[in-house]
Design an enzyme around this catalytic site. Structure first.
Site, mmCIF file in Angstrom:
data_model
loop_
_atom_site.group_PDB
_atom_site.id
_atom_site.type_symbol
_atom_site.label_atom_id
_atom_site.label_comp_id
_atom_site.label_asym_id
_atom_site.label_seq_id
_atom_site.Cartn_x
_atom_site.Cartn_y
_atom_site.Cartn_z
ATOM 1 N N ARG A 86 33.058 52.464 32.747
ATOM 2 C CA ARG A 86 32.168 53.350 31.989
ATOM 3 C C ARG A 86 31.030 53.828 32.893
ATOM 4 N NH1 ARG A 86 29.319 50.939 29.051
ATOM 5 N NH2 ARG A 86 30.064 48.804 29.259
ATOM 6 N N TYR A 225 39.063 57.040 32.305
ATOM 7 C CA TYR A 225 39.050 55.574 32.220
ATOM 8 C C TYR A 225 38.419 55.023 30.941
ATOM 9 C CZ TYR A 225 39.734 51.008 34.292
ATOM 10 O OH TYR A 225 40.211 49.745 34.558
ATOM 11 N N LYS A 234 34.300 53.278 22.160
ATOM 12 C CA LYS A 234 32.843 53.133 22.246
ATOM 13 C C LYS A 234 32.128 54.363 21.690
ATOM 14 C CE LYS A 234 33.549 49.156 23.651
ATOM 15 N NZ LYS A 234 33.190 48.242 24.690
ATOM 16 N N HIS A 254 29.346 45.633 18.556
ATOM 17 C CA HIS A 254 30.166 45.258 19.719
ATOM 18 C C HIS A 254 30.498 43.772 19.587
ATOM 19 C CE1 HIS A 254 30.437 45.321 24.447
ATOM 20 N NE2 HIS A 254 31.617 45.496 23.891
ATOM 21 N N SER A 276 29.543 43.529 27.616
ATOM 22 C CA SER A 276 30.820 43.827 28.255
ATOM 23 C C SER A 276 31.144 42.785 29.326
ATOM 24 C CB SER A 276 30.756 45.215 28.896
ATOM 25 O OG SER A 276 30.460 46.170 27.903
ATOM 26 N N CYS A 278 31.687 39.639 29.043
ATOM 27 C CA CYS A 278 30.978 38.364 28.870
ATOM 28 C C CYS A 278 31.705 37.406 27.937
ATOM 29 C CB CYS A 278 29.556 38.607 28.392
ATOM 30 S SG CYS A 278 28.521 39.341 29.677
ATOM 31 N N ASP A 301 36.638 43.262 20.207
ATOM 32 C CA ASP A 301 35.613 44.099 20.854
ATOM 33 C C ASP A 301 34.653 44.792 19.881
ATOM 34 O OD1 ASP A 301 34.732 45.028 23.535
ATOM 35 O OD2 ASP A 301 35.202 47.023 22.748
ATOM 36 N N ARG A 393 42.267 46.374 33.651
ATOM 37 C CA ARG A 393 42.411 46.086 32.220
ATOM 38 C C ARG A 393 43.868 46.102 31.787
ATOM 39 N NH1 ARG A 393 37.407 45.617 28.904
ATOM 40 N NH2 ARG A 393 35.789 45.847 30.472
HETATM 41 P P1 GTP Z 1 34.696 43.795 27.336
HETATM 42 O O1 GTP Z 1 36.122 44.081 27.055
HETATM 43 O O2 GTP Z 1 34.199 44.458 28.596
HETATM 44 O O3 GTP Z 1 33.794 44.093 26.196
HETATM 45 O O4 GTP Z 1 34.602 42.213 27.765
HETATM 46 P P2 GTP Z 1 34.694 40.853 26.916
HETATM 47 O O5 GTP Z 1 33.371 40.514 26.334
HETATM 48 O O6 GTP Z 1 35.847 40.889 25.995
HETATM 49 O O7 GTP Z 1 34.947 39.776 28.098
HETATM 50 P P3 GTP Z 1 36.242 38.915 28.441
HETATM 51 O O8 GTP Z 1 36.600 37.933 27.366
HETATM 52 O O9 GTP Z 1 37.311 39.829 28.886
HETATM 53 O O10 GTP Z 1 35.715 38.059 29.684
HETATM 54 C C1 GTP Z 1 35.229 38.657 30.848
HETATM 55 C C2 GTP Z 1 35.227 37.667 31.980
HETATM 56 O O11 GTP Z 1 34.469 36.501 31.626
HETATM 57 C C3 GTP Z 1 36.615 37.168 32.364
HETATM 58 O O12 GTP Z 1 36.736 37.169 33.756
HETATM 59 C C4 GTP Z 1 36.668 35.777 31.809
HETATM 60 O O13 GTP Z 1 37.502 34.953 32.558
HETATM 61 C C5 GTP Z 1 35.207 35.319 31.857
HETATM 62 N N1 GTP Z 1 34.912 34.337 30.774
HETATM 63 C C6 GTP Z 1 35.221 34.464 29.460
HETATM 64 N N2 GTP Z 1 34.873 33.354 28.759
HETATM 65 C C7 GTP Z 1 34.316 32.507 29.657
HETATM 66 C C8 GTP Z 1 33.764 31.189 29.545
HETATM 67 O O14 GTP Z 1 33.710 30.573 28.474
HETATM 68 N N3 GTP Z 1 33.272 30.639 30.687
HETATM 69 C C9 GTP Z 1 33.319 31.302 31.888
HETATM 70 N N4 GTP Z 1 32.828 30.694 32.952
HETATM 71 N N5 GTP Z 1 33.844 32.543 32.028
HETATM 72 C C10 GTP Z 1 34.334 33.141 30.933
HETATM 73 C C1 SPV Z 2 33.243 47.427 27.471
HETATM 74 O O1 SPV Z 2 32.815 47.852 28.550
HETATM 75 O O2 SPV Z 2 32.507 46.864 26.634
HETATM 76 C C2 SPV Z 2 34.674 47.552 27.151
HETATM 77 C C3 SPV Z 2 35.497 48.365 28.046
HETATM 78 O O3 SPV Z 2 35.120 47.042 26.144
HETATM 79 S S1 SPV Z 2 35.373 50.064 27.680
HETATM 80 O O4 SPV Z 2 36.342 50.382 26.645
HETATM 81 O O5 SPV Z 2 35.647 50.785 28.916
HETATM 82 O O6 SPV Z 2 34.048 50.360 27.176
HETATM 83 MN MN MN Z 3 33.504 45.881 25.072
#
Ligand code: GTP
Ligand code: SPV
Ligand code: MN
Length: 609
Positions: A86, A225, A234, A254, A276, A278, A301, A393
């Site tokens: 983004r 993307y 979003k 979110h 994002s 996290c 999400d 992704r």
């Molecule tokens: P968006 O799709 O961008 O909104 O991200 P999201 O909030 O869904 O994050 P996602 O669950 O994909 O995790 C992002 C990164 O954080 C990955 O590389 C995970 O491996 C890492 N991660 C997720 N949960 C944990 C956790 O409990 N501990 C640690 N150390 N890392 C974590």
């Molecule tokens: C985020 O960045 O919070 C995502 C990926 O979930 S995107 O759809 O590119 O915003």
């Molecule tokens: Mn997101």
């Protein structure tokens, strides 16, 4: 070229039949007159269309078909190296008044933005197909659902929207009934001259992601993307929907959505807002390590929340798929995601193995001896650059997750709302808000280290209130006020409890103190026990902490000193946080709700300042 020369090749029967679609047809024609596509295709959303478009994109070199035996019906897309996340610096909220966008959004005056975009979009689809994609956020015809139409010149965006939303002709029936629909225009901004060869990932270095909140319109240019291009996500389900929610008394968030089931069979419904990259997808698919507990997935999400007539807060996942971060997704972290991705998946910017399968950092402990990286270059474990882009992704249907709840398309009543972020210091593993207003204060003051999900410096600490910094379609302080108002519509006894969590606190050696992932179930257990009233809590300056003996750490090899650090509340550091919060609130002037200023002074008093 006159508009009559544009070949409307595949106009769905429904479009010509329905009187109610005249407005939509007029709008499509208007956009085509501006952008000048070679042809217009109305997306019906059938399997046959999906297969044909996938074939076509493979033939055009825009998708790579993966090995059918290893990863059936799945594809790899490689983006332009400049189009990988983004672009927050090019995302605009064009409200009539600048103050309504607020200090956290890029504002641009709408009339002059429209003039500018008229120039930018003029002829931008030349030589390309313009797809018309009607979509529903939430089950088609569902009580909390909303519909929209995206026109796009990206076949990749069409296939992705087909996974991420309920897209196709059935949505036209809803529009024909006269229901309000959101207009979304997307062009990759790479017109083709006659005979000019196309590239694998057309895009434009000049990007615009523009939202007009008053007219509920979206115009996106230059990027193919993720959130830049899949405008239902979003742009609509958060930026525009947050404004709809403000005006109609609900919330667009979110947030992931899960059902936690205790060993006694009691069901708890949680929503969690983390910025994002996290941990939302990971928590949404969590496999508890503690015996007897299970988690079912509702969404990973986005959640739309609405107070019900029963005084509870009800939630739906408006999406139909997951657009999840690949790196770090592996058998030891998120086995459910790995199982979800067995086939029918579009991967973007991951590595390609010699066998024709995908790989990314963290999928397996050991990297393949050699593969092709996300940019198409040879790669070995000795390479200096990652095989997969950090924001690579997967795009896959939610229904394909083995953890998906049987009733995932229905609304659920929330028992708890969690706020989180990446904080190496200060923020404890879990803390409970004293009441709704305190919970809103916690959400409003979240800060988190930046990730690869957007452009910028990874690791930099920034405020990300409610994980909505890049996604709130109006003034953030008004949004806090709206949260307080929505709380007032709930029955205080039935309102969800609010919690702050932090999986990312670090020890002196720089490593994470908490094992995270499946072990996060221990924190969920404590929250569930608080909700049912079977554990006590320890009051602190920043909220209620677990009594150490009541947090289930059985079987975890966690040194006592680490546990202590995970819950350490340092008054001096927290006073500094309070100072920074005061500075942050000052950005919003008198739009900050009094209740939040009172929370801040309450915090200072409890910290002894
Ligand atoms: P968006 O799709 O961008 O909104 O991200 P999201 O909030 O869904 O994050 P996602 O669950 O994909 O995790 C992002 C990164 O954080 C990955 O590389 C995970 O491996 C890492 N991660 C997720 N949960 C944990 C956790 O409990 N501990 C640690 N150390 N890392 C974590
Ligand atoms: C985020 O960045 O919070 C995502 C990926 O979930 S995107 O759809 O590119 O915003
Ligand atoms: Mn997101």
């Amino acid at each position: 070229m006159s508009i009559a020369e544009i070949n409307i090749s595949n106009v769905d029967e429904a479009v010509t039949e329905h009187e109610g679609l005249a407005e939509l047809r007029g709008w499509v024609r208007e956009i085509a007159e501006l952008t000048r596509p070679e042809r217009i295709v109305w997306w019906g959303g059938t399997l046959a269309e999906t297969e044909a478009l996938s074939e076509q994109l493979v033939a055009e070199g825009k998708l790579i078909r993966l090995n059918q035996d290893l990863r059936p019906n799945s594809y790899l897309a490689r983006s332009a190296p400049s189009d990988v996340a983004r672009v927050e610096s090019r995302t605009f909220i064009c409200s009539e008044n600048e103050a309504d966008a607020g200090p956290t959004n890029n504002w641009h005056e709408p009339a002059s933005m429209r003039r500018e975009l008229d120039g930018v979009f003029a002829g931008s689809m030349r030589g390309r197909t313009m797809y018309v994609v009607p979509f529903s956020m939430g089950a088609v015809g569902g009580p909390l659902s909303h519909v929209g139409v995206q026109v796009t010149d990206s076949g990749y965006a069409v296939l992705s929207m087909g996974i991420m939303t309920r897209a196709g002709s059935e949505v036209l029936d809803i529009i024909a009934r006269g229901e309000h629909w959101v207009r979304a225009v997307h062009s990759v901004g790479a017109p083709l001259a006659a005979g000019e060869a196309d590239v694998a990932w057309p895009s434009n270095d000049k990007k615009y992601i523009v939202q007009y909140p008053e007219t509920r319109e979206i115009w996106s240019f230059g990027s193919g993307y993720g959130g830049n291009a899949l405008l239902a996500k979003k742009s609509f389900a958060l930026r525009i929907a947050s404004v709809l929610g403000r005006d109609e008394g609900w919330l667009a968030e979110h947030m992931l959505l899960i059902r936690l089931i205790s060993p006694e069979g009691r069901k708890f419904h949680f929503a969690a807002a983390f910025p994002s990259a996290c941990g939302k997808t990971n928590l949404a698919m969590l496999r508890p390590t503690i015996p007897g507990w299970s988690v079912e997935t509702f969404g990973d999400d986005i959640a739309w929340l609405r107070p019900g007539p029963d005084g509870r807060l009800w939630a739906i996942n408006p999406e139909a798929g997951f657009f999840g971060v690949a790196p770090g997704t592996g058998a030891s972290t998120n086995a459910t995601a790995v199982d979800t991705l067995w086939g029918n998946t579009i991967f973007t910017n991951v590595g390609l193995t010699p066998e024709g399968d995908v790989w990314w950092e963290g999928l397996t402990d050991e990297a393949p001896a050699h593969l092709t990286d996300w940019q198409g270059n040879p790669w070995t474990p000795d390479s200096d650059t990652p095989a997969a882009h950090p924001n690579s992704r997967f795009t896959v249907s939610a229904a394909q997750a083995p953890s998906i709840a049987e009733d995932w398309e229905q609304a659920i009543p929330l028992d708890a709302i969690l706020f989180g972020g990446r904080r190496a210091t200060n923020v404890p593993l879990v803390v409970e808000a004293r009441d709704w207003a305190h919970g809103v204060f916690i959400g409003a003051t979240v800060s988190s280290e930046k990730t690869a999900a957007a452009e910028g410096t990874v690791g930099e600490l920034r405020r990300d209130p409610f994980a909505m910094l890049p996604f709130c379609g109006y003034n953030m302080a008004d949004y806090w006020g709206h949260w307080l108002r929505v709380g007032g519509l709930l029955d205080a006894e039935k309102a969800p409890g609010i919690y702050q969590v932090n999986w990312f606190r670090k020890g002196e050696d720089g490593g994470f103190l908490w094992p995270g992932f499946g072990e996060n179930s221990r924190v969920l257990e404590w929250i569930a026990r608080r909700i049912e009233g079977s554990v006590s809590g320890l009051p602190s300056a920043i909220g209620t902490l677990p009594v150490p003996a009541e947090l289930n750490l059985a079987g975890l090899d966690l040194p006592a000193a680490d546990v202590e650090q995970l819950f350490d509340i340092n008054p001096a550091s927290w006073n500094r946080e309070a100072d920074l919060t005061e500075e942050y609130f000052a950005l919003f002037g008198d739009r900050v709700p009094d209740a939040l200023r009172e929370e801040l002074s309450g915090l200072r008093e409890r910290l002894g300042n």
